[in-house]
Design a protein around this motif. Structure first.
Motif, PDB file in Angstrom:
ATOM      1  N   ALA A 191       0.829  -1.210   0.000  1.00  0.00           N
ATOM      2  CA  ALA A 191       0.000   0.000   0.000  1.00  0.00           C
ATOM      3  C   ALA A 191       0.863   1.259   0.000  1.00  0.00           C
ATOM      4  N   ILE A 192       1.974   1.239   0.775  1.00  0.00           N
ATOM      5  CA  ILE A 192       2.869   2.394   0.834  1.00  0.00           C
ATOM      6  C   ILE A 192       3.520   2.624  -0.531  1.00  0.00           C
ATOM      7  N   TRP A 193       3.993   1.529  -1.134  1.00  0.00           N
ATOM      8  CA  TRP A 193       4.637   1.629  -2.456  1.00  0.00           C
ATOM      9  C   TRP A 193       3.668   2.204  -3.477  1.00  0.00           C
ATOM     10  N   SER A 194       2.440   1.700  -3.474  1.00  0.00           N
ATOM     11  CA  SER A 194       1.438   2.169  -4.430  1.00  0.00           C
ATOM     12  C   SER A 194       1.159   3.647  -4.245  1.00  0.00           C
TER      13      SER A 194
ATOM     14  N   ALA B 266       3.882  10.066  -7.625  1.00  0.00           N
ATOM     15  CA  ALA B 266       4.880  10.324  -8.667  1.00  0.00           C
ATOM     16  C   ALA B 266       4.256  10.785  -9.973  1.00  0.00           C
ATOM     17  N   TRP B 267       2.983  10.454 -10.210  1.00  0.00           N
ATOM     18  CA  TRP B 267       2.341  10.849 -11.457  1.00  0.00           C
ATOM     19  C   TRP B 267       2.273  12.357 -11.606  1.00  0.00           C
ATOM     20  N   ALA B 268       2.291  13.081 -10.508  1.00  0.00           N
ATOM     21  CA  ALA B 268       2.237  14.537 -10.564  1.00  0.00           C
ATOM     22  C   ALA B 268       3.621  15.167 -10.611  1.00  0.00           C
ATOM     23  N   GLN B 269       4.672  14.344 -10.606  1.00  0.00           N
ATOM     24  CA  GLN B 269       6.034  14.848 -10.556  1.00  0.00           C
ATOM     25  C   GLN B 269       6.696  14.802 -11.938  1.00  0.00           C
ATOM     26  N   PRO B 270       7.729  15.618 -12.159  1.00  0.00           N
ATOM     27  CA  PRO B 270       8.413  15.634 -13.465  1.00  0.00           C
ATOM     28  C   PRO B 270       9.000  14.285 -13.856  1.00  0.00           C
TER      29      PRO B 270
ATOM     30  N   THR C  28       7.788  11.410 -14.008  1.00  0.00           N
ATOM     31  CA  THR C  28       6.915  10.630 -14.881  1.00  0.00           C
ATOM     32  C   THR C  28       7.043  11.100 -16.325  1.00  0.00           C
ATOM     33  N   THR C  29       7.133  12.397 -16.520  1.00  0.00           N
ATOM     34  CA  THR C  29       7.339  12.940 -17.870  1.00  0.00           C
ATOM     35  C   THR C  29       8.682  12.494 -18.427  1.00  0.00           C
ATOM     36  N   TYR C  30       9.721  12.519 -17.592  1.00  0.00           N
ATOM     37  CA  TYR C  30      11.052  12.125 -18.047  1.00  0.00           C
ATOM     38  C   TYR C  30      11.080  10.651 -18.466  1.00  0.00           C
ATOM     39  N   TRP C  31      10.443   9.794 -17.665  1.00  0.00           N
ATOM     40  CA  TRP C  31      10.391   8.383 -18.035  1.00  0.00           C
ATOM     41  C   TRP C  31       9.568   8.180 -19.311  1.00  0.00           C
ATOM     42  N   GLY C  32       8.488   8.931 -19.457  1.00  0.00           N
ATOM     43  CA  GLY C  32       7.709   8.837 -20.690  1.00  0.00           C
ATOM     44  C   GLY C  32       8.538   9.201 -21.901  1.00  0.00           C
ATOM     45  N   ASN C  33       9.339  10.244 -21.786  1.00  0.00           N
ATOM     46  CA  ASN C  33      10.221  10.639 -22.885  1.00  0.00           C
ATOM     47  C   ASN C  33      11.233   9.544 -23.191  1.00  0.00           C
ATOM     48  N   TYR C  34      11.759   8.925 -22.139  1.00  0.00           N
ATOM     49  CA  TYR C  34      12.735   7.841 -22.313  1.00  0.00           C
ATOM     50  C   TYR C  34      12.145   6.717 -23.162  1.00  0.00           C
ATOM     51  N   PHE C  35      10.942   6.278 -22.818  1.00  0.00           N
ATOM     52  CA  PHE C  35      10.338   5.158 -23.545  1.00  0.00           C
ATOM     53  C   PHE C  35       9.908   5.557 -24.956  1.00  0.00           C
ATOM     54  N   ARG C  36       9.445   6.782 -25.143  1.00  0.00           N
ATOM     55  CA  ARG C  36       9.066   7.224 -26.485  1.00  0.00           C
ATOM     56  C   ARG C  36      10.286   7.314 -27.400  1.00  0.00           C
ATOM     57  N   GLN C  37      11.407   7.778 -26.859  1.00  0.00           N
ATOM     58  CA  GLN C  37      12.618   7.877 -27.666  1.00  0.00           C
ATOM     59  C   GLN C  37      13.213   6.506 -27.977  1.00  0.00           C
ATOM     60  N   LEU C  38      12.973   5.545 -27.080  1.00  0.00           N
ATOM     61  CA  LEU C  38      13.505   4.196 -27.283  1.00  0.00           C
ATOM     62  C   LEU C  38      12.707   3.424 -28.328  1.00  0.00           C
TER      63      LEU C  38
ATOM     64  N   TYR D 144       3.678   1.187 -12.116  1.00  0.00           N
ATOM     65  CA  TYR D 144       4.082   2.547 -12.501  1.00  0.00           C
ATOM     66  C   TYR D 144       4.709   2.597 -13.894  1.00  0.00           C
ATOM     67  N   PHE D 145       5.725   1.786 -14.133  1.00  0.00           N
ATOM     68  CA  PHE D 145       6.401   1.825 -15.431  1.00  0.00           C
ATOM     69  C   PHE D 145       5.568   1.169 -16.530  1.00  0.00           C
ATOM     70  N   ALA D 146       4.815   0.155 -16.192  1.00  0.00           N
ATOM     71  CA  ALA D 146       3.944  -0.474 -17.182  1.00  0.00           C
ATOM     72  C   ALA D 146       2.949   0.542 -17.741  1.00  0.00           C
ATOM     73  N   HIS D 147       2.391   1.366 -16.867  1.00  0.00           N
ATOM     74  CA  HIS D 147       1.429   2.368 -17.312  1.00  0.00           C
ATOM     75  C   HIS D 147       2.099   3.438 -18.159  1.00  0.00           C
ATOM     76  N   ILE D 148       3.309   3.844 -17.783  1.00  0.00           N
ATOM     77  CA  ILE D 148       4.037   4.835 -18.577  1.00  0.00           C
ATOM     78  C   ILE D 148       4.349   4.271 -19.961  1.00  0.00           C
ATOM     79  N   MET D 149       4.800   3.013 -20.021  1.00  0.00           N
ATOM     80  CA  MET D 149       5.107   2.396 -21.314  1.00  0.00           C
ATOM     81  C   MET D 149       3.871   2.288 -22.188  1.00  0.00           C
ATOM     82  N   ALA D 150       2.738   1.912 -21.588  1.00  0.00           N
ATOM     83  CA  ALA D 150       1.494   1.805 -22.361  1.00  0.00           C
ATOM     84  C   ALA D 150       1.117   3.155 -22.955  1.00  0.00           C
ATOM     85  N   LEU D 151       1.237   4.202 -22.172  1.00  0.00           N
ATOM     86  CA  LEU D 151       0.921   5.540 -22.664  1.00  0.00           C
ATOM     87  C   LEU D 151       1.913   5.999 -23.734  1.00  0.00           C
ATOM     88  N   ALA D 152       3.125   5.439 -23.701  1.00  0.00           N
ATOM     89  CA  ALA D 152       4.143   5.790 -24.703  1.00  0.00           C
ATOM     90  C   ALA D 152       3.987   5.005 -26.000  1.00  0.00           C
ATOM     91  N   GLY D 153       3.005   4.089 -26.053  1.00  0.00           N
ATOM     92  CA  GLY D 153       2.721   3.387 -27.303  1.00  0.00           C
ATOM     93  C   GLY D 153       3.106   1.931 -27.349  1.00  0.00           C
TER      94      GLY D 153
END
Length: 215
Positions: free
Chosen positions: A1-4, A10-14, A16-26, A44-53
């Protein structure tokens, strides 16, 4: 629960944007869009990757974490396939994924060699492994930066770490050897990768990145 809760914040922090850019560029550098995240925790990362395509499959050994990841995914409206699974024995088909991504997982793995062999098996020819992790063998975990966690959990983490073979080796040198034995090529490491990715001072992240490719 704490981890979640931490990852929801983190979704409101920069970062998340940086990781999204990483996966989109990759993504354009890969053979396709099929990605596997190993040790997804609350997704967390699974959702970012899904949003990155990416077409994402995400696994974790903890049923509670997988349930939480599914709940967070529904809340975000993000689609990914979640499964409870042991990273050392992937119940997944051969030659299937274009990317395997993991972060802060291999330091917890009893048999890292088995995990890398499984990664090699389920990657497509030309597929890529990206692993972010740290050399924690001689490091003692404390509640500094983990104030929400009970002290006994941090001590348990230290005791578990001491029992693991990977903790007895210098990293990422040990990982390079194991990846070579598994058959990977074009193996490279970046000791400052995460600090650079997150646009932080180098001393604020001790995580390295290992990249490897299946021929």
């Amino acid at each position: 629960a704490i981890w979640s809760e931490e990852k929801k914040e983190a979704w409101a922090q920069p970062e998340t944007t940086y990781w999204g850019n990483y996966f989109r560029q990759l993504l354009p550098q890969l053979t396709g869009k099929k990605a596997l995240e190993v040790g997804t925790a609350s997704g967390y990362f699974a959702h970012i990757m899904a949003l990155a395509g990416y077409q994402v499959t995400a696994i974790d050994v903890s049923p509670n974490m997988i349930s939480e990841a599914e709940a967070v995914g529904k809340m975000l409206g993000v689609q990914a396939t979640y499964q409870v699974m042991d990273a050392q024995v992937l119940q997944l088909p051969d030659n299937h994924f274009d990317l395997i991504f993991t972060r802060l997982m291999t330091w917890t793995t009893p048999d890292v060699a088995a995990f890398y062999k499984e990664c090699f098996r389920v990657l497509k020819p030309g597929g890529t492994l990206r692993n972010f992790d740290g050399d924690f063998g001689n490091y003692t975990f404390t509640r500094e930066g983990h104030e929400k966690y009970p002290a006994e959990i941090m001590e348990q983490a230290n005791q578990i770490k001491k029992q693991l073979d990977i903790s007895r080796h210098k990293r990422p040198e040990r990982d390079i050897t194991l990846l070579q034995q598994a058959g990977f090529v074009h193996i490279s490491t970046d000791l400052k990768a995460e600090a650079s990715l997150l646009q932080r001072p180098e001393n604020e992240s001790s995580l390295f990145q290992i990249s490897a490719q299946k021929p």
